[in-house]
Design an enzyme around this catalytic site. Sequence first.
Site, PDB file in Angstrom:
ATOM      1  CG  HIS A 230      -1.957  -1.020   1.299  1.00  0.00           C
ATOM      2  ND1 HIS A 230      -2.115  -1.873   2.362  1.00  0.00           N
ATOM      3  CD2 HIS A 230      -2.909  -1.362   0.401  1.00  0.00           C
ATOM      4  CE1 HIS A 230      -3.137  -2.688   2.137  1.00  0.00           C
ATOM      5  NE2 HIS A 230      -3.630  -2.410   0.948  1.00  0.00           N
TER       6      HIS A 230
ATOM      7  CE  LYS B  65     -11.963  -7.288   1.978  1.00  0.00           C
ATOM      8  NZ  LYS B  65     -10.657  -6.714   1.559  1.00  0.00           N
TER       9      LYS B  65
ATOM     10  NE  ARG C 168      -3.092  -6.720  -5.031  1.00  0.00           N
ATOM     11  CZ  ARG C 168      -3.779  -7.480  -4.226  1.00  0.00           C
ATOM     12  NH1 ARG C 168      -3.191  -8.037  -3.193  1.00  0.00           N
ATOM     13  NH2 ARG C 168      -5.058  -7.695  -4.429  1.00  0.00           N
TER      14      ARG C 168
ATOM     15  CB  SER D 160      -4.418  -6.784   4.315  1.00  0.00           C
ATOM     16  OG  SER D 160      -4.077  -5.509   3.855  1.00  0.00           O
TER      17      SER D 160
HETATM   18  N1  COA Z   1      -0.381  -3.764  -1.942  1.00  0.00           N
HETATM   19  C1  COA Z   1      -0.733  -4.714  -1.068  1.00  0.00           C
HETATM   20  N2  COA Z   1      -1.984  -5.170  -0.923  1.00  0.00           N
HETATM   21  C2  COA Z   1      -2.920  -4.624  -1.719  1.00  0.00           C
HETATM   22  C3  COA Z   1      -2.623  -3.640  -2.665  1.00  0.00           C
HETATM   23  C4  COA Z   1      -1.287  -3.212  -2.755  1.00  0.00           C
HETATM   24  N3  COA Z   1      -0.917  -2.281  -3.630  1.00  0.00           N
HETATM   25  N4  COA Z   1      -3.752  -3.322  -3.312  1.00  0.00           N
HETATM   26  C5  COA Z   1      -4.730  -4.083  -2.784  1.00  0.00           C
HETATM   27  N5  COA Z   1      -4.215  -4.860  -1.810  1.00  0.00           N
HETATM   28  C6  COA Z   1      -4.927  -5.863  -1.013  1.00  0.00           C
HETATM   29  C7  COA Z   1      -5.721  -5.281   0.105  1.00  0.00           C
HETATM   30  O1  COA Z   1      -4.956  -5.197   1.286  1.00  0.00           O
HETATM   31  C8  COA Z   1      -6.823  -6.305   0.241  1.00  0.00           C
HETATM   32  O2  COA Z   1      -6.294  -7.403   0.952  1.00  0.00           O
HETATM   33  P1  COA Z   1      -7.219  -8.446   1.740  1.00  0.00           P
HETATM   34  O3  COA Z   1      -8.463  -8.655   0.956  1.00  0.00           O
HETATM   35  O4  COA Z   1      -6.333  -9.613   1.797  1.00  0.00           O
HETATM   36  O5  COA Z   1      -7.470  -7.839   3.086  1.00  0.00           O
HETATM   37  C9  COA Z   1      -7.070  -6.774  -1.181  1.00  0.00           C
HETATM   38  O6  COA Z   1      -5.866  -6.487  -1.862  1.00  0.00           O
HETATM   39  C10 COA Z   1      -8.210  -6.103  -1.873  1.00  0.00           C
HETATM   40  O7  COA Z   1      -7.955  -4.720  -1.940  1.00  0.00           O
HETATM   41  P2  COA Z   1      -9.083  -3.704  -2.375  1.00  0.00           P
HETATM   42  O8  COA Z   1      -9.704  -4.145  -3.647  1.00  0.00           O
HETATM   43  O9  COA Z   1      -8.488  -2.344  -2.312  1.00  0.00           O
HETATM   44  O10 COA Z   1     -10.169  -3.952  -1.298  1.00  0.00           O
HETATM   45  P3  COA Z   1     -10.282  -3.297   0.069  1.00  0.00           P
HETATM   46  O11 COA Z   1     -11.174  -4.139   0.898  1.00  0.00           O
HETATM   47  O12 COA Z   1      -8.972  -3.002   0.652  1.00  0.00           O
HETATM   48  O13 COA Z   1     -11.025  -1.895  -0.255  1.00  0.00           O
HETATM   49  C11 COA Z   1     -12.866  -0.528  -1.017  1.00  0.00           C
HETATM   50  C12 COA Z   1     -12.172  -1.887  -1.076  1.00  0.00           C
HETATM   51  C13 COA Z   1     -12.988  -0.040   0.406  1.00  0.00           C
HETATM   52  C14 COA Z   1     -12.074   0.485  -1.802  1.00  0.00           C
HETATM   53  C15 COA Z   1     -14.262  -0.738  -1.658  1.00  0.00           C
HETATM   54  O14 COA Z   1     -14.873  -1.860  -1.076  1.00  0.00           O
HETATM   55  C16 COA Z   1     -15.177   0.448  -1.478  1.00  0.00           C
HETATM   56  O15 COA Z   1     -15.105   1.387  -2.231  1.00  0.00           O
HETATM   57  N6  COA Z   1     -16.059   0.373  -0.449  1.00  0.00           N
HETATM   58  C17 COA Z   1     -17.043   1.420  -0.165  1.00  0.00           C
HETATM   59  C18 COA Z   1     -18.470   1.001  -0.590  1.00  0.00           C
HETATM   60  C19 COA Z   1     -18.639   1.220  -2.047  1.00  0.00           C
HETATM   61  O16 COA Z   1     -18.636   2.355  -2.529  1.00  0.00           O
HETATM   62  N7  COA Z   1     -18.792   0.113  -2.787  1.00  0.00           N
HETATM   63  C20 COA Z   1     -18.914   0.170  -4.226  1.00  0.00           C
HETATM   64  C21 COA Z   1     -20.322   0.302  -4.688  1.00  0.00           C
HETATM   65  S1  COA Z   1     -21.383  -1.012  -4.113  1.00  0.00           S
END
Ligand code: COA
Length: 157
Positions: free
Chosen positions: A17, A41, A90, A128
């Site tokens: 991140h 989650k 990624r 994560s």
């Molecule tokens: N380096 C390391 N890990 C990374 C990464 C990076 N560059 N990019 C993503 N990841 C990991 C994250 O840590 C996460 O790991 P995990 O699932 O093992 O915990 C995984 O990849 C998924 O990442 P991401 O797609 O960013 O999901 P997230 O849960 O971290 O965040 C939101 C998602 C919060 C951005 C998204 O759900 C959101 O916008 N939520 C608000 C509600 C909304 O508007 N929804 C859409 C309309 S319904």
Amino acid sequence: MKKALVPGTFDPITNGHLDIIGRASALVDEVILAVAASKKKQPLFTLEERVELAQEACAPFSNVNVLPFEGLLVDFAKECGTSIVIKGLRAITDFEYEFQMAALNDHLSKGFETIFIMSSPEYMFLSSSIVRELASLKTPADDFVPACVSQALRNKY
Ligand code: COA
């Protein structure tokens, strides 16, 4: 002044991140690290803990502010006065989900722009949940997370 959100659950924030955050902070005047409640989650760390860890980890970046949010990302972006989101990409497996989210957010808020930054090769495999799994198996995750997160993981397990 260009402002962008870098959203995620950050449970916990990792060096992967931070790679994206650092590069995003060089592209815009202000980055808002938007820490999602992501109740579905069932995060290991509370929202407050995730925000605190992210604040400590992002301290070297003077133009990054960390804020918690609940609800739709597009609504939070509007509250913050921006329509730009920067996300890390990624691997090919990320693409389909991210493409869907970017299209949905554009539908919910016309003109909403999602910019993708390719993850550096050394972080392509990192997530994560991998970090949480290592820590739960009492294997140090120190190579993948900032020092404050290492300590927080030790305290949790
Ligand atoms: N380096 C390391 N890990 C990374 C990464 C990076 N560059 N990019 C993503 N990841 C990991 C994250 O840590 C996460 O790991 P995990 O699932 O093992 O915990 C995984 O990849 C998924 O990442 P991401 O797609 O960013 O999901 P997230 O849960 O971290 O965040 C939101 C998602 C919060 C951005 C998204 O759900 C959101 O916008 N939520 C608000 C509600 C909304 O508007 N929804 C859409 C309309 S319904």
